[in-house]
Design an enzyme around this catalytic site. Sequence first.
Site, PDB file in Angstrom:
ATOM      1  N   ASP A  62      -0.513  -1.109   3.552  1.00 23.84           N
ATOM      2  CA  ASP A  62      -1.090   0.146   3.086  1.00 23.84           C
ATOM      3  C   ASP A  62      -1.941  -0.176   1.865  1.00 23.84           C
ATOM      4  O   ASP A  62      -1.505  -0.909   0.975  1.00 23.84           O
ATOM      5  CB  ASP A  62       0.023   1.130   2.730  1.00 23.84           C
ATOM      6  CG  ASP A  62      -0.533   2.480   2.345  1.00 23.84           C
ATOM      7  OD1 ASP A  62      -1.475   2.934   3.015  1.00 23.84           O
ATOM      8  OD2 ASP A  62      -0.027   3.075   1.377  1.00 23.84           O
ATOM      9  N   THR A 110      -3.230   1.744  -0.715  1.00 16.37           N
ATOM     10  CA  THR A 110      -2.795   2.304  -1.983  1.00 16.37           C
ATOM     11  C   THR A 110      -1.400   1.804  -2.340  1.00 16.37           C
ATOM     12  O   THR A 110      -0.468   1.945  -1.563  1.00 16.37           O
ATOM     13  CB  THR A 110      -2.795   3.836  -1.919  1.00 16.37           C
ATOM     14  OG1 THR A 110      -4.082   4.282  -1.505  1.00 16.37           O
ATOM     15  CG2 THR A 110      -2.455   4.429  -3.278  1.00 16.37           C
TER      16      THR A 110
END
Length: 820
Positions: free
Chosen positions: A325, A327
């Site tokens: 991911d 972020t």
Amino acid sequence: MTYRAETAVDEPDPDGGAASALTDAAARRPGHPGLSTAEVAERVSRGEVNDVPARSSRSTPDIIRANVFTRFNAIIGILFVIMLAVAPIQDALFGFVIVANTAIGIIQELRAKKTLDSLAVIGEAKPTVRRDGVAAEIPVGEIVLGDLVELGPGDKCVVDGEVVEADGLEIDESLLTGEADPVLKRPGDQVMSGSFVVAGGGAFTATKVGREAYAAQLAEEASRFTLVHSELRSGISQILKYVTWMMVPTAIGLVISQSVVEKNDWREAVRRMVGGIVPMVPEGLVLLTSVAFAIGVIRLGRKQCLVQELPAIEGLARVDVVCLDKTGTLTEGGMDVTEVRLLGSGDQAGEGGGAAPDEAYVGRVLGALGASDPRPNASLQAIIDAYPGPADWECTAALPFSSARKYSGAALTEPSGEASGWLLGAPDVLLPADDPALGEIEDLNTQGLRVLLLARTERELEDERVAEGVRPAALVVLEQRLRPDAADTLRYFAEQNVAAKVISGDNAVSVGAVAGKLGLPGAEHTVDARQLPADREEMATALEDGAVFGRVTPQQKRDMVGALQSRGHTVAMTGDGVNDVLALKDADIGVSMGSGSEATRAVAQIVLLNNSFSTLPSVVAEGRRVIGNIERVANLFLVKTVYSVLLALLVVCSQVSYPFLPRHLTLLSTLTIGVPAFFLALAPNKERARPNFVRRVMRYAIPAGVIAAVATFATYLVARSHYTGEGARDAETSAATLTLFLISMWVLAIVARPYTWWRIGLVLTMALGFVIVIVTPWLQDFFALKLVGTSMPWTAVGIAVAASLLLEVAWRWVGRRFPA
């Protein structure tokens, strides 16, 4: 039509000034104070407390029982007692080895338990409970019946309860029901432990605590130090099961044959029988596996990596795809507002009447939006830092951010009494596909910048069509902070042939720009997940070809993990947000950041407590080291098992005395298997683990064991015809022991490849140990080993050399005939 809300009337405060019209979430709560201190004490005295099982490893008594009361300890223990009764202590040395091995296993597991217990306390989130009108974080075990538990995005419901406050509260109950769609909760609705908040906030009253709630079972299951199914453990268990079946008939055959050979000397028959049975048990392999796992957990624990399940160590070694991911993984949590670009849409209300809003007005709107959310995400926090909330604006309604919607909103009342509704979120979601502003946004995304759209809506926030027909006001340009260690980590994965896939809910081009800055191969070819095919096969092809995927929904993340697994990939998934939970749960290995939500930490097998992406290479390397080395040393143990079984069968069929006493095989096992296996199991190993563990190990252990048994038995038969008179039996045994030792050393030399200075030193040290036994008089007497003459010892050496050449041929032939 202008969006309007009820106008608040300013009331004078005690100082004579107007009270702030813009209130935060705490002030907007109904004001339920929660339980009082006296009420809490009363409930504790009645036992109405959330007494949940400790989030920890197995208890100390469980660890001791698991290491002491095993099938093989029982077998070896019985043989040990028998040998103490009929033979000198040196023939019972194998029993002390079992005691030492069991003690090592207990000590290592207790060390692992201590590490896990301390790390679990660090990594365990505390729910926020309101008592006497004050909110405070407390341990899960201190919640009592009737407590008021506050909730925000990412929070896990740790007990069952009833909602009393709700502000756009959406709860995902997928861990309980399997349904991925979040459920909107209103006051009076039930919440169940094990669910988690995906949007909004609120509070609920605890109606079931302790073992009556689902939380006790779920939390225990999610964080228990378990030895669940793994290919390595099941493979070893399968091997040991077969060995057990062979031991019983072999023992009976040896007892009968040795009784016939030894005639009336039943003590010698028993000694020889035990000498044939003990080496069949590869008990060291079981111990070494547990020790290697435990040491792996401790090593990772020192790097602030919490391993919640032991098989995660094995799973890490098999990973060939890691889904990241963006972020929180490639970028740090913080962001900065670099620019606000006004969009002239005309007819905008505000301090310009019908004119487009100016920068000052947009700044006040952004400040008011930021102040409307009591739990801002990273993007909104950056806006809050840049634009403090204006004191004379009031928020009359709020729409919290949702990863499914990809926008948040608020209904605001300005000082003039003008009411307006605003949305802040993804431009490509809020704008039509042909909007000219999207081209400008695309240029910003290609630079790795994140762009949010501030737009005005004419609809009520509760309207499902609130995002339709919005009027854009400004673009908020945010710059993400890259993790300084991310580039090196991605480079490591590329070098280790682990494919990295960046999967994000953000704009694909923006994500690709970030990944490109970090040097991810294929980052320039981005894929918008909204264009991905629904068919699993087609999706798997697209995933294997691409490296960066944007606008991925939580359900798509789960589908992508499943698609990769359908192609035979072992998938690791990293994440820290609630939108990652479903994918983390389905992935072969789920890796959560320590700062992530409680829900992600609950379902992940690995938690990076230091929130450092750079820890992942160490995690993967540790898994490969453990599994690769266990497979390597398994060859040593199983070659011994094979030649022990075959030697026993040859003795039974030939009706000759068994060539070895237990002391001889204890010496050989220590020098050629036990000590070297311990060091080899802890050595660096970067090779990715492969399936079919039993097949790969046995493909060489069987031919090598057969060669060792036949060569040793041949030496023994030659020695029986060569030696006569008193001391012949010891001389025969010594010659056979020499042959078996040399062959076992060659097996060790093969297993130790590729050579390094310390591996060569290890092999030479073991050889030196045997030489010392052979040339030291008191050790000769202790182990009953003495080489007599010169012709027979050299014959034994010659047979061992020929057998070693056959071992080399078999090793190369097996590699070609039965490739791994």
